[in-house]
Scaffold this active site. Structure first.
Site, PDB file in Angstrom:
ATOM      1  N   HIS A 208     -49.364 -47.492 -29.186  1.00  0.00           N
ATOM      2  CA  HIS A 208     -49.393 -46.032 -29.273  1.00  0.00           C
ATOM      3  C   HIS A 208     -48.581 -45.443 -28.144  1.00  0.00           C
ATOM      4  O   HIS A 208     -48.753 -45.816 -26.988  1.00  0.00           O
ATOM      5  CB  HIS A 208     -50.824 -45.503 -29.197  1.00  0.00           C
ATOM      6  CG  HIS A 208     -50.874 -44.008 -29.226  1.00  0.00           C
ATOM      7  ND1 HIS A 208     -50.803 -43.294 -30.398  1.00  0.00           N
ATOM      8  CD2 HIS A 208     -50.937 -43.095 -28.228  1.00  0.00           C
ATOM      9  CE1 HIS A 208     -50.834 -41.998 -30.126  1.00  0.00           C
ATOM     10  NE2 HIS A 208     -50.912 -41.849 -28.819  1.00  0.00           N
TER      11      HIS A 208
ATOM     12  N   ASP B 248     -61.957 -34.455 -34.657  1.00  0.00           N
ATOM     13  CA  ASP B 248     -60.868 -34.315 -33.691  1.00  0.00           C
ATOM     14  C   ASP B 248     -59.927 -33.206 -34.114  1.00  0.00           C
ATOM     15  O   ASP B 248     -59.462 -32.420 -33.297  1.00  0.00           O
ATOM     16  CB  ASP B 248     -60.095 -35.635 -33.562  1.00  0.00           C
ATOM     17  CG  ASP B 248     -58.847 -35.450 -32.710  1.00  0.00           C
ATOM     18  OD1 ASP B 248     -59.009 -35.206 -31.501  1.00  0.00           O
ATOM     19  OD2 ASP B 248     -57.730 -35.545 -33.235  1.00  0.00           O
TER      20      ASP B 248
ATOM     21  N   ARG C 199     -58.890 -26.376 -29.106  1.00  0.00           N
ATOM     22  CA  ARG C 199     -58.260 -26.639 -27.800  1.00  0.00           C
ATOM     23  C   ARG C 199     -56.929 -25.913 -27.714  1.00  0.00           C
ATOM     24  O   ARG C 199     -56.573 -25.350 -26.681  1.00  0.00           O
ATOM     25  CB  ARG C 199     -58.035 -28.138 -27.602  1.00  0.00           C
ATOM     26  CG  ARG C 199     -59.282 -28.900 -27.218  1.00  0.00           C
ATOM     27  CD  ARG C 199     -59.067 -30.403 -27.322  1.00  0.00           C
ATOM     28  NE  ARG C 199     -58.009 -30.875 -26.440  1.00  0.00           N
ATOM     29  CZ  ARG C 199     -57.334 -32.017 -26.601  1.00  0.00           C
ATOM     30  NH1 ARG C 199     -57.622 -32.805 -27.627  1.00  0.00           N
ATOM     31  NH2 ARG C 199     -56.399 -32.362 -25.767  1.00  0.00           N
TER      32      ARG C 199
ATOM     33  N   SER D  54     -59.174 -37.802 -27.977  1.00  0.00           N
ATOM     34  CA  SER D  54     -58.480 -37.415 -29.195  1.00  0.00           C
ATOM     35  C   SER D  54     -57.611 -38.572 -29.701  1.00  0.00           C
ATOM     36  O   SER D  54     -57.665 -38.944 -30.878  1.00  0.00           O
ATOM     37  CB  SER D  54     -57.625 -36.176 -28.915  1.00  0.00           C
ATOM     38  OG  SER D  54     -56.851 -35.855 -30.042  1.00  0.00           O
TER      39      SER D  54
ATOM     40  N   LYS E   2     -58.609 -41.643 -33.181  1.00  0.00           N
ATOM     41  CA  LYS E   2     -57.788 -42.023 -34.326  1.00  0.00           C
ATOM     42  C   LYS E   2     -57.345 -43.483 -34.217  1.00  0.00           C
ATOM     43  O   LYS E   2     -57.412 -44.228 -35.176  1.00  0.00           O
ATOM     44  CB  LYS E   2     -56.596 -41.067 -34.426  1.00  0.00           C
ATOM     45  CG  LYS E   2     -57.065 -39.650 -34.784  1.00  0.00           C
ATOM     46  CD  LYS E   2     -56.019 -38.582 -34.586  1.00  0.00           C
ATOM     47  CE  LYS E   2     -55.713 -38.345 -33.131  1.00  0.00           C
ATOM     48  NZ  LYS E   2     -54.892 -37.155 -32.867  1.00  0.00           N
TER      49      LYS E   2
END
Lengths: 423, 423
Positions: free
Chosen positions: A81, A159, A166, A181, A185
């Site tokens: 990621h 989320d 947010r 967050s 996922k």
């Protein structure tokens, strides 16, 4: 449990329990708590932070608000990621490379928002399908050794709801909230190990190494608490990564890279991430993994795998690049001392290649080319960069491109690419 | 102007301009800004605070959201505001005393909420009218030298809307927000000088001298920036003020006090506040003012003025006190080392004499009596206090009363009453 008391507890620096965090997420998701109380709580978290345990419970609660993705395939399932940057096309290179090395990579990615691009948009510039079912992900991962597709809406809906709030309450930058967050996922997929490429610099969300390290530590520690093998690299993003930024241009560059024609910085980051996955999964040392990745990429071995995967999804590797092109020339002689990555990212948005708001359509064909990087010497009038565009005033676009560059008469060091390894 | 940017500015510790604060208050009051953004801003203010200039603009914007009260009368118009405590009946004693000394006092007061009482409720325990029009306030102030009435709803409606949100988002305790809230109502009246009685201790909202001083300074500095003469006393509230707490009981005690039969602590606080008003309005020194107030009160000179004022409003000085009474006896011999004022305040709420929620009906007749104070020596079995009640289990009530008291074998000092004078 009273929501007000939980706001007070966090406001006063207290630690919220698992039950309290589950209550917060479930009551907010069900609409039982007004947005203004959640907004105040988010701001209190912005100031007081969250412990790794709290981040774990928040991650887990948001993850449990939706479906998980179980990829049914043999082999070591791994994931990568990136926190996002300009010209970051690592996903397209690392996935087939990892597959070539025997890993299975079921990657779920996002779309562009703000000044950074999104892997899914880049994929869609080929015409490929980006939305896959759980079964298709399993099948494609099994068949090609990797799969890249869009996050489904069933993953972590809490989320999504919290992120929207947010965004409206200026609490997006809270690092514990970013950690939860991302992980809500990423941890929804049954991978064994995950590496995080935390970008730092002008072209990343984290502008300082301190912040990047805080984020990297949070991601690694919380993923480990969840039971995953996890590590992170903090990598350079004070200038774009590789030679191009822009959806179709990055697909072109990825194909070149997989054929062995790869920019040094892109190779270094990609191979280092593979090295870290070797170390985490005990398949070998960091060094061995890195070396093997370099061999695969430079030999062009993974290209066929990538192209057959793309074809399977209906994608055409001959992407359409904008026909109009400006060759930007150096306005002065000197060493490039700084490049404002964020400004270049917003220039791509302006060209139509990015999004100001979620859901906007984008022009995949536009983008930028970078012929010189920080530390390089240029002569006045020498080609510095390229702008691929479909509309706009060339002079104005050139001015914007150049305003992102700073020059110096004295030599400037090239930035270190991999700044830190966290395991 | 984008509300989000103002949240970010405050979140990052920036100072909001006059125009920005006016935009915040007016757009929120008009309903153009969602509660969740205002809630997040309030929490950011909770953490980052406001400068005196920002408090001034916030005060002024909230004040301008409603009507002002212009009292048409000759003389020096002055006012006193207390931040609230247990047994605080100073308003009823100071107003006729100041009138006796030649001032004009058009006082607007509030109702009980939480553990502290409200002047308006005490007044209503006599049956007197508490809601007056602007014309009536002028007329009554002119006629009696003072007027005590409820704040009208036309004053600072923005404050009311923001207060409700603060209550729901746990941002009530923010001192800059308290300062602006108090002043948005107090500065709406055309008084020349105002003294603040900032209570500190277990029976007050401010539990520490540090917090009390921060609040007192804010009130004085912002009132001065607004153009008023202002000063503050920080006074003892670690135990109840005077002999009684409870609506009707406090009216009885006020009448006794105005006839000269006054508890020392009540006299000291009341006379000191008069002294400060003398100093502020240059009518004399603090000492002179204090001495004159003591003379007026101890001689009983102001009693008739009070009684005729009360009669004019339809009030009956023979208030109804609850018939059931418990005499609480000391459970041990020793010196009283501590009294938990807040616990006693909540005991009154439980008796029915206070409010858990705005708008609740209350029983004026109940309350508590305090026969001994901190530093007093008591023998086991000696009367310590009284509970006036209409329902409830005597044993349980006695237990709750006693749990507010701590005893010590060694002598304990009596707390200093006036802890600080701020001008």
């Amino acid at each position: 449990m009273l929501f007000k008391e939980l706001i007070r507890k966090k406001r006063d620096g207290g630690e919220l329990s698992k039950e309290e965090i589950e209550f917060i997420v479930s009551s907010y998701t069900k609409g039982e708590v007004p947005d203004y109380q959640m907004g105040a709580l988010l701001m209190a978290i912005y100031f007081q932070g969250l412990s790794y345990e709290e981040m774990l419970h928040l991650t887990d609660s948001m993850l449990k608000s939706g479906k998980t993705v179980t990829v049914r395939t043999n082999g070591i399932l791994v994931d990568k990621h990136s926190t996002g940057g300009i010209g970051d096309k690592v996903s397209f290179i690392i996935s087939p490379t990892l597959a070539e090395l025997g890993f299975k990579v079921p990657m779920l990615s996002g779309r562009a928002l703000g000044f950074t691009g999104g892997t899914v948009d880049k994929l869609e510039s080929t015409g490929a399908r980006s939305e896959l079912s759980e079964e298709e992900i399993s099948e494609i991962t099994e068949k090609f050794g990797f799969s890249i597709s869009a996050q489904t809406k069933e993953i972590a809906p809490a989320d999504r709801k919290i992120y929207a709030l947010r965004d409206a309450t200026e609490t997006v930058e809270s690092i514990p909230l970013i950690v939860s967050s991302i992980l809500s996922k990423k941890l929804a997929v049954n991978t064994e190990a995950i590496v995080f490429d935390v970008k730092v610099g002008s072209g990343a969300f984290m502008k300082t190494e301190e912040k990047a390290e805080e984020l990297a530590k949070g991601l690694v520690e919380v993923a480990k608490l969840y039971g995953k093998k996890a590590g992170a690299l903090i990598t350079e993003m004070s200038q774009p990564l590789g030679r191009y930024a822009g959806n179709a241009l990055e697909i072109k560059e990825s194909i070149d890279a997989l054929s062995g024609e790869i920019e040094k910085d892109l190779l270094e980051v990609t191979a280092s991430l593979v090295g870290l996955l070797f170390e985490l999964t005990k398949k070998g040392s960091f060094k061995e993994g890195k070396k093997k990745a370099e061999e695969v990429i430079l030999s062009g071995k993974a290209l066929d795998r990538f192209l057959s995967w793309l074809e399977y999804l209906g994608g055409n590797p001959e992407v359409k690049v904008a026909e109009k092109k400006i060759l930007v020339k150096a306005p002065t002689s000197g060493y490039i001392s700084n490049i404002n990555g964020e400004a270049l990212g917003y220039l791509i948005v302006e060209l139509g290649g990015g999004r100001k708001r979620a859901g906007e359509r984008i022009d995949h064909s536009v983008g930028l080319g970078f012929l010189k990087k920080i530390g390089d010497y240029v002569e006045r009038g020498e080609p510095l960069g390229e702008i691929y565009y479909t509309f706009g005033d060339p002079e104005e676009l050139t001015g914007k491109f150049l305003s992102a560059y700073s020059f110096s008469e004295v030599p400037c060091p090239k930035p270190t690419l991999v700044k830190k390894v966290l395991v």
